[in-house]
Structures are given as structure tokens and as C-alpha cells.
Design a protein around this motif. Structure first.
Motif, PDB file in Angstrom:
ATOM      1  N   ALA A  30      10.030 -16.690  35.530  1.00 26.90           N
ATOM      2  CA  ALA A  30       9.305 -17.078  36.748  1.00 26.90           C
ATOM      3  C   ALA A  30      10.206 -17.019  37.971  1.00 26.90           C
ATOM      4  O   ALA A  30       9.764 -16.650  39.069  1.00 26.90           O
ATOM      5  CB  ALA A  30       8.736 -18.492  36.585  1.00 26.90           C
ATOM      6  N   PRO A 305       2.344 -22.872  32.125  1.00 31.97           N
ATOM      7  CA  PRO A 305       2.098 -23.209  33.541  1.00 31.97           C
ATOM      8  C   PRO A 305       3.175 -24.104  34.140  1.00 31.97           C
ATOM      9  O   PRO A 305       3.577 -23.924  35.292  1.00 31.97           O
ATOM     10  CB  PRO A 305       0.736 -23.912  33.498  1.00 31.97           C
ATOM     11  CG  PRO A 305       0.079 -23.394  32.268  1.00 31.97           C
ATOM     12  CD  PRO A 305       1.190 -23.222  31.281  1.00 31.97           C
ATOM     13  N   GLY A 308       6.201 -21.919  34.623  1.00 34.02           N
ATOM     14  CA  GLY A 308       5.986 -21.022  35.752  1.00 34.02           C
ATOM     15  C   GLY A 308       6.120 -21.727  37.083  1.00 34.02           C
ATOM     16  O   GLY A 308       6.774 -21.231  38.008  1.00 34.02           O
ATOM     17  N   ALA A 309       5.494 -22.918  37.200  1.00 34.38           N
ATOM     18  CA  ALA A 309       5.572 -23.669  38.456  1.00 34.38           C
ATOM     19  C   ALA A 309       6.999 -24.126  38.731  1.00 34.38           C
ATOM     20  O   ALA A 309       7.487 -24.054  39.868  1.00 34.38           O
ATOM     21  CB  ALA A 309       4.626 -24.867  38.392  1.00 34.38           C
ATOM     22  N   THR A 349       2.947 -17.579  38.127  1.00 31.63           N
ATOM     23  CA  THR A 349       2.482 -18.498  37.092  1.00 31.63           C
ATOM     24  C   THR A 349       1.532 -17.794  36.134  1.00 31.63           C
ATOM     25  O   THR A 349       1.606 -17.974  34.909  1.00 31.63           O
ATOM     26  CB  THR A 349       1.798 -19.717  37.732  1.00 31.63           C
ATOM     27  OG1 THR A 349       2.689 -20.332  38.664  1.00 31.63           O
ATOM     28  CG2 THR A 349       1.395 -20.724  36.682  1.00 31.63           C
TER      29      THR A 349
END
Length: 808
Positions: A30, A305, A308-309, A349
């Protein structure tokens, strides 16, 4: 039995350590994807707030791209409009006035002044403090020039010095001079051309209406700029900055994203694959294949998620640092701001989530479908049969890599370089897809010397052969790090070496004179030629032109020569290979590689786009071999002078004489000083390649360390069993070190082979020589891997052996 979502939550709650490696890999992916996405968005959205045109609703200017749309070449200087369009714009209904705007330098004994037409003061709002507006043969001066109204001033223009009467003065910023509009266009160095047309509307005419009418009236011969887009007209460097940012975010970002996704997918697949026994037990107690897959999907939805964030935060920091460095080095105008919006962060994300889902599904597909007994058997011993999907794809990628390598070896110039880029991509794809097979082959080959190095080494070789999938998951990121870092870094070192060699051999001038403002007076060559002991002097106008190569317009360095071919040969040894230098207007001499890329020879006409985008077809009179170190294209000065913003020579090359005698002409450098100064121009490319290598190589290196840590921690039961069977802790650690060393050596060897398969044809096409690989730099790459690999395996192994018990 727990529902699939409950199984996933229970796994995360009671065995969080099993997901740490996956989480780290997804965070790293990411980071790379978001940083490149932010730079790409910044390149697309980059604007510069207008300053000069802040009070002009609409500005007409030429498009800053040359050639056909599919060729895509940004003009090196500034494309200009014909001055006949000013009258057309003024005749548009609703236009109050259309003002031709030009900007060019003029020289005075006190320094360089920036010149404009007086009409531009209608929108820049300068006001006279004394005197009146300039007429023919008159100028208005800003403060700092000691000439009152009514006095005379001598200004050196591109065609020589002229004397003007000072009609007035202003309170504007110092260092500026204004001519009448007609005079400014005539003496600017590019007559009958204007930089832009500033259009002021009449009462009640809106900006949108004005822009629409102008676009219709000018019939596509000009682009109409409004809003913040007006800043692009003021600073054409913004177009090049957009190319740089979109190139990093798009081209490099695409490669980096692919590497990040493949590496993260491999880590996810490794983590899922090591849980095959767990899935087999679930199947044995009645869990359906669909429930297994739903469990894996739910775990991905819970982990990806968040990863990714979280990865977007260092991604934003990386993009901000990278963007700031580009600003500091002048590649991006200072007023441009970094654009951070939800778009690249959301895409990042989503990419991480899709990667985790697909990798997890593919890794759990077989263990969720086969019979429970077979699943338990395969969980104990690694399956040797290759996958029927990835193996054919990997073989196809490897075959494509060999085909591209052969094609690159048979081509020359840019064609060879472009083909070579496909080599590294295809071979890396092959390594990722054929990882287990390649790992087994490497283990068999490199394991031969280990068999005689003691029991720990022999056991390490046997383990590596038996657990090829585990080995492949660690080798792949090392190959990525070694291959891409080597290609990016050694591409520059090879070009830099050739450039330096050509400069040392080609610069035969004794002195090189430059001016602080980059503009030498028109009579500098004549004055230098009359200096005692000077035998030859030529002026050089340095710029760039666009030449068609491999279907696209490519910028190449160019020099416009003031002086004879004989004098040029006395100060520059271009190493002419065919034809002869004559330096007549309408003729051109080319570096041999440029000629090959353009498929032209001596006597042919070549299509060239001059610095302002004007198309020309000069006759090729000579080809030479030292273009990288001197100049890739050589013209007579008059062929370039009207197509650049500053028509003054930028350098004066002199044979003979003394530095003291030449000092009144400007700053005097000797050969070594000039070579050092020129190398500064290559530092930006070197820095960009180094940063990209560090970003990509660093990511792959951390991913390799993460994978090694995961594999060692997952083997706690195996290591504990070895201790129970009588192996000492030292013997077990030595075995782990030998395994890590085998992984590092295999990764270095494969990465080096891929880098060489890419660099050799690429550099032979670009420079005609093989790649230059500095031993210290290559040694540092290899040493870093050889240190990181065993350390990443040994430290978790020590932790795993502390309890000296079997994994529960």
C-alpha cells in the motif's frame, strides 16, 4: 461449529502472529502504490497560479507539443504564435483589446534585462513615474538602470547593439525594459512570433463566452487558457513537470505496483499455504470447501482494508518527500502543490484488498477442494507437482523474455533499449510464476557443495530441495530487489562513464567561457578571435531538439555553432565517422546513434522539430561518435537562433590564449572545470534512478526479510523436533543460516542474470558499449543481501529455540 466469519475472527483473535507477516506485506504494498498514485494524480492536476496573467481572463497560446498526437513530444523551449493572429483575436466580438506578449533577454554593461512590449502593462498594471510610453526607437526603463527620461541607452539585442532613447521610467521591479509592441516583436530574436496573446473582454462579456469565441475565431491555431490554466502559459516548464510526475507515477508506478502486488500476493499465498494442515483438519470435521473459501475471504476483508489504510500514511509521506526533492532540484516549479485526494488512497486500499482476496483464494483453492485425508497428507509433505495454470504462464513469460533478449541483441539504438525493457519484466514474471521449479533447481545446484560442508549444511540443502515453495517465496523478492536496482543504477553508471570518456577525448579547447546570465554578447566570438595567442574561437548556442525515434519524438541535445567547421574541429573532436562537417544553414550533423535511431545517413534529409516545435528537414552532412559527451546534434547557429527564447550564445570555446585575457568576456573555465560543471546536469537523472532503485529495492528487501521471518517462525515445530532428536542449538542455527545463505546466493545470481540480460542489449543500443558495473556498488548490493538474509532467518530462529519445545 463456528460460522465462517466466526472462524476468521477466532483465527485473528487467538493466532494474530500468523497474520503479522501478511499484514506487513500488504502495508508495504500500500505504501508503494499510494505514493506512486499520489504523484500520478499530482502530475495530472498540476497547475501554477497565474501571476503575469492574473488580470487577463483569457490567454491564447500555442500548444506545447510537437508532431502528431501519437508521437507525443513536448517542445524543449516554447512554441509561439504567428503575430497575424493578434488582429484576428482583436476582431472577435466582445474583445476590447488583444495584446501581443513577448518576453526576451537583452544585455547591458550592468547585466541582463528582461524585455517586454509596452502593451503588456495594460494587464500587468505598471505605471509611468516619468516620461511617456515608448515609440519607435524608444524604451521605458525600470528602476536600477541609471538612465533618466530623455537620455539614451545602448542595449545589446540578439542581432547586435542598438541605441535607444529613454522615453520614460516606471516603478516596477528592477531589471526590466519595455519596447513598443511592434519593436518588441521585431527585435525579440523570433520576429513575427509572439509568446501569447492576452485578451481583455468588453463590458458584460463572460470568460466562458470569450474563450468560446476566441477558440472558434482562431480555428485551432491556438489554445485558449482560462483560470489557473493561465499559469501554464507563463511557465512552460509546467508541461515538462507534468511529464516527469506522470512518468514517475505512471511508468515507474506501474512497474512498482506490479512488483508490490506480486510480492504481497506471494506473502499471502505463503501464509495461507502454511495453514494447509489447519484447513485439512477443518475439512476432516465436516467443513465444506465453500466455508473454507469464505473463511479466507473474511480474513482478507478483516486484514487488508486496515493494512491498506495504514500503508497510505507512509505512502503520503514518501510522496511528499519525493515531490519535495523534485522541487528542490528544479524538476517541478515551486508554485505546484502536491495533490492528495481520496482517489489514489481508495484505489490503493482496493488494490490491496483484491490482491489479498485473489492470492488467498488461489492458495486455499486446492486444500479446500481435495478429500480431507489427501489434504492432511499434502499438509505434511510439500506437493511436488507443478500448478497447471501458473506453470504454462511462467514458461510463456520465460520464452517471451528470451525472444525479447534476442530481439534486443539484434536491434540498435532506442529499439534495442525498448526491447530490453521487456526482458526484465518478462523474466521477473517468469520467476514469480515458476518460483517453486526455479527454487528446486537452485537448491539442487547450490546444494551440491553444501553436502560436504557438514551435517547442518547437508540438512539445509535437503530442506531446501524438499520445501521448494517455501524457498521460492523468499527468493522471489530478492531477485526483484537485485534485478531492478541493478538495472536502474547501472544504467546511469554506464551512461555516465561513456559521457565522461567522450568529454575527456572530445573537449580539446583550452578555455570555455560562460556568462552568469547564460547569454554572451553577439560579438564575443569576434573579440575572442582577436585576443592574443587565440588560434580558434566558436560560440555555441545550447538547446535541445526533437528527433523521431522508434515512432516517438525524443529530445536530443543540440548546439548551434557560430564559427567555421575548421574552428569547431580545433575546439571539439566530435570523432566524425562518415561525411564531413560544413556548418552551412540547412545542414545538420548527427551523433551516429541518433542517425541509426532515425534511420538516416549522410545525404538524407531528417525530420527535426526545433526547440519551439517548428518542423525542419535539414540535410545530414556528417555522423560522429561523441554525441553523448558533447552534443548529439550540430547546426549552424542561424538554424536555431530564431527558435529559442534567448538567441544569445551560451558558451564560447577557445583554443589558445590565457584565462586573464579572456576574462572580460565572461567566466573562464578550463577543460576539467567544464566537465565537472556538465556532470551536474546529469545528476538529476542519476538521482531519479537511485531513488527509484532505493524505493523498489528497499521494498523488495524488506519483503524478503518479512518472508524469511515468516517461514522461520512457522517452522518452530520442526526446529523443536530437531532439538529433541539430539541436535544442538548451534547446529540448528547453522542449518538455518545455510538455508538463508542459499536463498541469498540464488536470489543474487538470478537477479544479476536478469539485470545483465537487460543491460547488455540496452547499453549496446544506447552507447555502443557494454554496461559498466562498478565493483563497489555491485558488491554493496550483494553484501546487503548476504547480511540481511541470514540475519532475518537467524534472529527469529533464536527466538523459536528458546523454549526448546514442539509447536503446540
Amino acid at each position: 461449529m463456528l460460522a465462517p466469519n466466526g472462524l476468521a475472527r477466532a483465527a485473528l483473535r487467538f493466532r494474530p502472529a500468523a497474520f503479522v507477516g501478511t499484514f506487513v506485506a500488504l502495508v508495504l504494498a500500500a505504501t508503494i502504490v499510494s505514493a506512486c498514485g499520489i504523484l500520478l494524480e499530482t502530475g495530472v492536476r498540476a497547475t501554477v497560479p497565474p501571476e503575469r496573467y492574473a488580470h487577463v481572463p483569457a490567454v491564447a497560446a500555442a500548444g506545447q507539443r510537437a508532431g502528431n498526437p501519437d508521437e507525443g513530444g513536448v517542445v524543449p523551449d516554447r512554441a509561439r504564435l504567428k503575430d497575424s493572429l493578434v488582429a484576428k483575436a482583436a476582431a472577435v466580438p466582445g474583445v476590447r483589446v488583444a495584446i501581443p506578449d513577448v518576453t526576451f533577454p537583452v544585455l547591458t554593461p550592468e547585466g541582463t534585462l528582461t524585455a517586454h512590449g509596452w502593451g503588456s502593462t495594460a494587464f500587468t498594471r505598471e505605471r509611468l513615474t516619468s516620461g511617456r510610453a515608448p515609440g519607435p526607437g524608444e524604451v521605458v526603463l525600470a528602476p536600477g538602470t541609471p538612465r533618466p527620461a530623455g537620455d539614451t541607452v545602448t542595449l545589446t539585442l540578439p542581432d547586435g547593439p542598438r541605441t535607444y532613447r529613454v522615453s520614460g521610467t516606471t516603478a516596477a521591479a528592477r531589471g526590466t525594459v519595455w519596447f513598443s509592441d511592434a519593436e518588441a516583436v521585431r527585435v525579440s530574436g523570433h520576429p513575427h512570433r509572439v509568446d501569447a496573446i492576452a485578451v481583455l473582454p468588453g463590458p458584460g462579456v463572460g470568460t466562458a463566452t470569450l474563450a468560446s469565441r476566441l477558440a472558434h475565431a482562431l480555428g485551432g491555431r491556438a489554445e485558449i487558457h482560462t483560470g489557473d490554466d493561465r499559469g501554464t502559459v507563463e511557465d512552460p516548464a509546467l508541461t515538462e513537470a507534468r511529464e516527469v510526475l506522470t512518468g514517475i507515477g505512471g511508468s515507474f508506478g506501474g512497474v512498482a505496483t506490479m512488483v508490490a502486488v506480486f510480492t504481497a500476493a506471494g506473502t499471502v499465498a505463503l501464509a495461507i499455504g502454511r495453514r494447509a494442515r489447519e484447513f485439512a483438519l477443518l475439512r476432516a470435521i465436516g467443513t465444506t470447501p465453500r466455508q473454507i473459501r469464505r473463511t479466507v475471504a473474511t480474513e482478507a476483508l478483516l486484514v487488508a482494508p486496515v493494512a491498506g489504510a495504514l500503508g497510505c500514511l507512509p505512502g503520503i509521506a514518501l510522496a511528499a518527500w519525493w515531490f519535495g526533492q523534485l522541487k528542490d532540484k528544479g524538476a517541478v516549479p515551486a508554485p505546484v502543490d502536491l495533490a492528495v485526494s481520496w482517489i489514489p488512497l481508495t484505489v490503493t486500499t482496493g488494490t490491496v484488498l483484491v490482491t489479498a482476496l485473489l492470492a488467498g483464494y488461489m492458495a486455499a483453492h486446492r486444500s479446500s477442494r481435495i478429500k480431507p485425508g489427501q489434504a492432511l497428507s499434502e499438509a505434511s509433505v510439500e506437493r511436488l507437482c507443478p500448478g497447471w495454470i501458473r506453470t504454462p504462464l511462467g514458461v510463456a513469460a520465460a520464452a517471451g523474455g528470451f525472444v525479447c533478449a534476442g530481439l534486443a541483441a539484434s536491434e540498435t539504438g532506442e529499439d534495442a533499449a525498448n526491447a530490453a525493457l521487456g526482458v526484465v519484466m518478462l523474466f521477473m514474471l517468469a520467476v514469480a510464476l515458476l518460483g517453486p521449479l526455479i527454487a528446486r533447481a537452485c537448491a539442487s545446484l547450490l546444494g551440491l557443495p553444501l553436502r560436504g560442508a557438514g551435517a547442518p549444511a547437508a540438512l539445509a540443502a535437503a530442506n531446501s530441495r524438499t520445501n521448494a515453495r517455501r524457498l521460492a517465496s523468499a527468493i522471489t523478492p530478492i531477485v526483484l530487489a537485485m534485478a531492478f536496482s541493478s538495472v536502474l543504477v547501472f544504467l546511469h553508471t554506464s551512461e555516465d562513464r561513456v559521457t565522461a570518456e567522450q568529454q575527456r577525448a572530445g573537449i580539446v579547447a583550452d578555455h570555455i567561457v560562460t556568462a552568469d546570465g547564460g547569454a554572451l554578447p553577439p560579438d564575443a566570438v569576434r573579440r575572442a578571435g582577436r585576443t592574443p595567442e587565440v588560434t580558434a574561437a566558436v560560440g555555441l548556442l545550447r538547446t535541445s531538439v526533437l528527433v523521431r525515434s522508434s515512432g516517438t519524438l525524443t529530445p536530443v541535445s543540440a548546439q548551434g555553432v557560430t564559427g567555421s567547421a575548421r574552428d569547431l574541429a580545433a575546439v571539439q573532436d566530435l570523432d566524425v565517422e562518415r561525411g564531413g562537417l560544413s556548418l552551412k544553414p540547412g545542414e545538420i550533423a548527427l551523433d551516429a546513434s541518433v542517425a541509426r535511431n532515425a534511420d538516416v545517413g549522410v545525404g538524407d534529409r531528417i525530420r527535426v522539430h526545433l526547440p519551439d516545435g517548428t518542423r525542419a528537414t535539414p540535410v545530414v552532412t556528417a555522423t560522429y561518435g561523441r554525441g553523448m559527451g558533447l552534443s548529439q546534434v550540430t547546426f549552424h547557429r542561424t538554424d536555431l537562433a530564431r527558435h529559442v527564447s534567448s538567441s544569445f550564445d551560451t558558451e564560447l570555446w577557445v583554443k589558445g590564449g590565457t584565462a586573464k585575457a579572456l576574462a572580460p568576456l565572461g567566466r573562464v573555465l578550463d577543460r576539467a572545470d567544464h566537465t565537472t560543471a556538465q556532470s551536474v546536469d546529469r545528476e538529476l537523472n542519476a538521482w531519479a534512478n537511485t531513488v527509484m532503485a532505493a524505493v523498489l529495492g528497499g521494498f523488495a528487501a524488506v519483503a524478503a526479510v518479512n518472508t524469511l521471518v515468516m517461514t522461520v517462525l512457522d517452522r518452530r515445530g520442526e526446529l523443536g523436533t530437531l532439538r529433541l532428536l539430539g541436535s544442538t542449538r548451534r547446529q540448528v542455527l547453522r542449518m538455518v543460516r545455510w538455508e538463508a545463505l542459499l536463498v541469498a546466493v540464488a536470489g543474487i545470481a538470478l537477479g544479476t542474470a536478469i539485470a545483465l540480460a537487460t543491460l547488455v542489449p540496452m547499453m549496446r543500443g544506447l552507447t555502443g558499449q557494454g554496461p559498466y558495473i562498478p565493483p563497489l556498488v555491485y558488491g554493496s548490493f550483494a553484501a546487503a543481501i548476504l547480511v540481511l538474509g541470514p540475519a532475518a532467518a537467524t534472529l527469529p530462529a533464536r527466538a523459536a529455540l528458546r523454549g526448546e519445545t514442539l509447536e503446540r
